[in-house]
Each structure stands twice: as structure tokens, then as C-alpha cells.
Write an enzyme that holds these catalytic residues in place. Structure first.
Site, PDB file in Angstrom:
ATOM      1  N   CYS A   8       0.870  -1.258   0.063  1.00 19.88           N
ATOM      2  CA  CYS A   8      -0.147  -0.054  -0.147  1.00 19.88           C
ATOM      3  C   CYS A   8       0.760   1.209  -0.014  1.00 19.88           C
ATOM      4  CB  CYS A   8      -1.004   0.160   1.068  1.00 19.88           C
ATOM      5  SG  CYS A   8      -2.367   1.067   0.810  1.00 19.88           S
ATOM      6  N   HIS A  62      -3.783  -4.823  -0.020  1.00 20.88           N
ATOM      7  CA  HIS A  62      -3.486  -5.590   1.154  1.00 20.88           C
ATOM      8  C   HIS A  62      -3.269  -7.113   0.892  1.00 20.88           C
ATOM      9  CE1 HIS A  62      -3.045  -1.925   3.451  1.00 20.88           C
ATOM     10  NE2 HIS A  62      -3.831  -1.460   2.672  1.00 20.88           N
ATOM     11  N   GLU A  95      -2.340  -9.189   3.041  1.00 17.67           N
ATOM     12  CA  GLU A  95      -2.707  -9.748   4.455  1.00 17.67           C
ATOM     13  C   GLU A  95      -4.186  -9.427   4.640  1.00 17.67           C
ATOM     14  OE1 GLU A  95      -1.716  -6.721   3.768  1.00 17.67           O
ATOM     15  OE2 GLU A  95      -2.532  -5.267   5.115  1.00 17.67           O
TER      16      GLU A  95
END
Lengths: 210, 251
Positions: free
Chosen positions: A82, A192, A194
Site C-alpha cells: 500500500c 493488502h 494480508e
């Protein structure tokens, strides 16, 4: 000894989520905030949530800028996520013009606000497309199907000067933007991983394989 | 068309998942909230929203514990709302693993909190939660404190102001339709979507896949589903399949 993923803490990120994701895939994780620990890292993660100028200021304050640049030159894997991805580029145009880490030549520009049906901030799952056939081989996308969706939250996007540094693209209305960039051992994802479910975890798994 | 998100909303009381009607008359659901959440994650839900239904100062630790446990096996964005009164509360919730905070009552009382949270953590982190109720003359009014307290404020005005103050998204709950399983308030969704340029998450009343399609048709960027999921009336897959068949871009 197994290798460790070092996540840079400069006060501007969702550290916990990134740690959890790496722990979940069985990696050893450490959070670092000292310049000298950067070069000692096996795998380096530059996360980031927030504005470009603030991010660069916080990195500089901790003396991290040069060390991250040196790490990028070491050949060891570096992943920017990001804002962490955006800061890999040369310049950011958020609020004001700010110098980035300049590891990948290019600029960070504002998403257009006049794309019909597309809103800023862009908070969405978008498909990531292989920019050129065979482009994903040897990259974090190696095990990813073309068109897989990932989770994005951003108002700015990276625009690498050289198209060869574009690893994956997504569509924001008529604008094709960089979902991921890559230059040798340095990779950046605008999305992202994650927070992108099992497909995101797979990408992280591939990252720590190198 | 931009992709549209499907979100599971879980209202929490203490350490239990609850569901009410019009945001009251809470009933407990049998399983632990984390079990529902993980199930929706495996089904391919795009995001999770936890709302502390009683927004009490007590029981905050159990909410944080739920968030913390969620982040261990659920790798999608998590929004948490209910009882966030200060920037420190917001920080606390984010530190527990939430990606965004949803603020309702305190935003009504001290609107500058919206700007504070947006400036400190970014607009994308600041979800303005609006509890909307139609009054007798057909105007949508802003309610707060779990729809117990009423303001004279117009929902469209408040949504616009919230955007100007820095909110990155609006979680729009129709108190009238909430928990009724009779469809969503399409008029409310349309009106709010027209006046703001930030994403609108429509919440309250979805009973079947068609309701998702209708809400998106009125301008919703995302739809949050609670009861219909918790009671197994509709699945993530059914909604996404129907949406895709209707030409809506979903994951």
C-alpha cells in the site's frame, strides 16, 4: 536457522494484521524500527497506511531511508504494501510533491475523481491482471490465477516510468493502474495481501519462498 | 461498473452474537461470534463489520478479544463500531486488529471526532455510521445511541457533512427495516448515494439475493447482511451468484 520476516514499524501501518498473516503461513516474524536492523533482515516488509509525505517523514526521522535503499540493492526480497509500495517510487503527489525512496522510478498520482461509478477513496476488491504474458513467472504472483481479486484501500496510485516495472494492473474506470510493481528483488503491492483472504496469503507464501 | 462488496455484520453483546429488530429486543445466537465470522470468511465474504450492540463501557475487553481472535484466522478487512467516543478509543480498537472504525453516536455529539480520526488514521479508516429512520412526513432523520435518541437532523445533510469532515465511507442502517427481513429501504439508499461521493454500505432488511441486486441498483457500493446470514436464510454464494447473473461485478 529459519529465515525471519522483518516488518518495519515507523508508526504508520496495520502492523498487527501483517504479523498475523505471516505467522499464519508459518513464518518467523519480527517487528523492527532501528536502521541497523534493516540490513540484517532476510525478508523486509515496508507496510504503510496513511499519507505519502507523513510516511517519508516518519522513515526519515528514524534514519530508515538510506538503509531501505541499501537493502533494496542487496538482492534480498523486499515487499512494500500500500503506502509502503507507493514510497518505493521516486515522487509522491499527495498534498505536495515529496521525494520517495526512488527504488523504482516513477510517480504516485491521485486517482481521478471523475470516473463514473468509481469512488475515491477506492475501497474495493479488484482483479489483478498479468501485465504481459509470462510476467508473473518468478514473482509473488507465480501461483496466482490471472484475474484474482485483492483488497485495495487507496486514493493515490503508483505510475512507474518504465512499463517493465509494472507487475500487475487493475482497472479503475478507464484508468489502468499498477496493482503491483516489481524491480528485481523489490516488489510492491497497492492492495493488502494480508487482507485479501486465502489468495493474499498465497502471495505472501510465495514471497517468503525466495 | 465498480465492484460491489458483500459484508457480514455481526452485532455483539458482551461476548455473544445477537440479533434484534429495529436495533432492539436482542436475542442471542447459539455459536461464538468468531465461529460465524470464520464461516462467512470461508464462504467468501468481502468484509466483516462488528458492532457493539449495547456500546457499553463495560464489556469492551470481550469485544477486543473477539477482534483479536478474528485476526488470527480471518484475513479480510474488519470494521468495528459501537461505543467509540474518543480518538483513544479508536486507536485502541485499531490496535486490537480492526482496519476501520465505525462511529455513530459520538459523531452526532461531537462531529469534529470524524476529522480527528480521519486526520490521524486516514479517511479510509473512518466509517460514519448513520442510523436512519423515516419520520411521519416521510423525511429521513438521524437517530443515535442504538436508535434510542433522535435528532432533528436530515440524513442527507448529515451524510454530506460527514463526508466534508473526512469520513471515508458511510454505513447506512435503516432502523425501520433492520431485522425485519422484508427488504432494504431503497429510497434511503438512493437518496444518500446521490448526495455523497464516498462509498455507501447499505444495512438493514436484506432477506434474499434479490435485495442485494436492488440495493446496488440504487447506488449502494456495499451491502451489509446480518440476520439473513446468521439464521442461514441466504448464503454468500447465493447472493454473489445472483449478483453476477444480473451483471454486477462481485468477487
Amino acid at each position: 536457522m529459519s529465515k525471519t520476516v522483518s516488518i518495519i514499524d515507523y508508526g504508520m501501518s496495520n502492523l498487527l494484521s501483517i504479523c498475523r498473516a505471516f505467522e499464519h503461513i508459518g513464518a518467523m516474524v519480527q517487528v523492527i524500527d532501528k536502521a541497523e536492523d534493516v540490513l540484517k533482515s532476510d525478508y523486509l516488509i515496508l507496510p504503510g497506511v496513511g499519507a505519502f509525505p507523513d510516511g517519508m517523514k516518519e522513515l526519515a526521522k528514524r534514519g530508515l531511508v538510506e538503509h531501505i535503499q541499501q537493502f533494496a540493492g542487496s538482492g534480498k526480497p523486499l515487499l512494500g504494501i500500500c503506502l509502503g509500495m507507493q514510497m518505493l517510487l521516486s515522487k509522491g503527489h499527495e498534498h505536495t510533491v515529496t521525494d520517495g525512496l526512488n527504488i523504482i522510478e516513477g510517480e504516485v498520482l491521485a486517482l481521478p475523481k471523475d470516473m463514473k461509478g468509481y469512488k475515491v477513496p477506492n475501497i474495493n476488491w479488484h482483479s489483478a491482471d498479468e501485465n504481459a504474458p509470462g510476467n508473473w513467472k518468478g514473482s509473488v504472483f507465480e501461483n496466482t490465477k490471472n484475474g484474482t481479486c485483492f483488497y485495495f484501500v487507496h486514493s493515490y496510485y503508483a505510475h512507474p516510468a518504465d512499463e517493465k516495472h509494472l507487475l500487475a494492473t487493475s482497472q479503475f474506470g478507464d484508468l489502468k493502474f499498477a496493482a503491483a510493481v516489481k524491480r528485481e528483488n523489490v516488489t510492491g503491492t497497492q492492495f493488502h495481501p494480508e487482507k485479501s483472504g486465502e489468495d493474499g496469503l498465497e502471495l505472501l507464501r510465495r514471497f517468503i519462498r525466495d | 461498473m465498480s465492484p460491489k462488496r458483500l459484508i457480514a455484520r455481526l452485532d455483539i453483546k458482551g461476548h455473544r452474537l445477537v440479533k434484534g429488530i429495529h436495533l432492539e429486543g436482542w436475542r442471542f445466537l447459539p455459536k461464538h461470534p468468531n465461529a460465524y465470522c470464520y464461516d462467512y470468511y470461508l464462504q467468501g465474504i468481502d468484509e466483516i463489520i462488528y458492532v457493539d450492540a449495547v456500546a457499553s463501557l463495560y464489556g469492551r475487553d470481550s469485544l477486543k478479544e473477539i477482534i483479536r481472535k478474528t485476526t488470527e484466522n480471518v484475513f479480510i478487512p474488519i470494521t468495528v463500531g459501537g461505543g467509540i467516543r474518543t480518538i483513544d478509543d479508536a486507536h485502541d480498537i485499531l490496535r486490537s486488529g480492526a482496519d476501520k472504525v465505525a462511529i455513530c453516536s459520538q459523531a452526532v455529539k461531537t462531529p469534529e471526532l470524524i476529522s480527528e480520526v480521519a486526520n490521524k488514521f486516514g479517511n479510509q479508516c473512518m466509517v460514519l455510521s448513520i442510523q436512519a429512520k423515516k419520520n411521519t412526513s416521510g423525511r429521513f432523520e438521524v437517530w443515535y445511541d442504538v436508535a434510542r435518541e433522535k435528532t432533528e437532523m436530515d440524513v442527507m445533510e448529515w451524510a454530506r457533512k460527514g463526508e466534508a469532515l473526512g469520513a471515508g465511507e458511510i454505513l447506512l442502517t435503516s432502523v425501520d427495516m433492520e431485522g425485519m427481513e422484508k427488504g432494504m429501504d431503497l429510497e434511503l439508499i438512493r437518496q444518500v448515494s446521490q448526495v455523497v461521493s464516498i462509498p455507501v454500505i447499505a444495512s438493514g432488511g436484506l432477506s434474499n439475493a434479490g435485495d442485494f441486486v436492488k440495493a446496488v441498483g440504487e447506488g449502494a457500493d456495499a451491502v451489509a447482511v446480518a440476520k439473513a446470514f446468521h439464521y442461514g436464510r441466504v448464503t454468500v454464494e447465493q447472493i454473489k451468484r445472483e449478483a453476477a447473473e444480473q451483471g454486477i461485478n462481485v468477487r
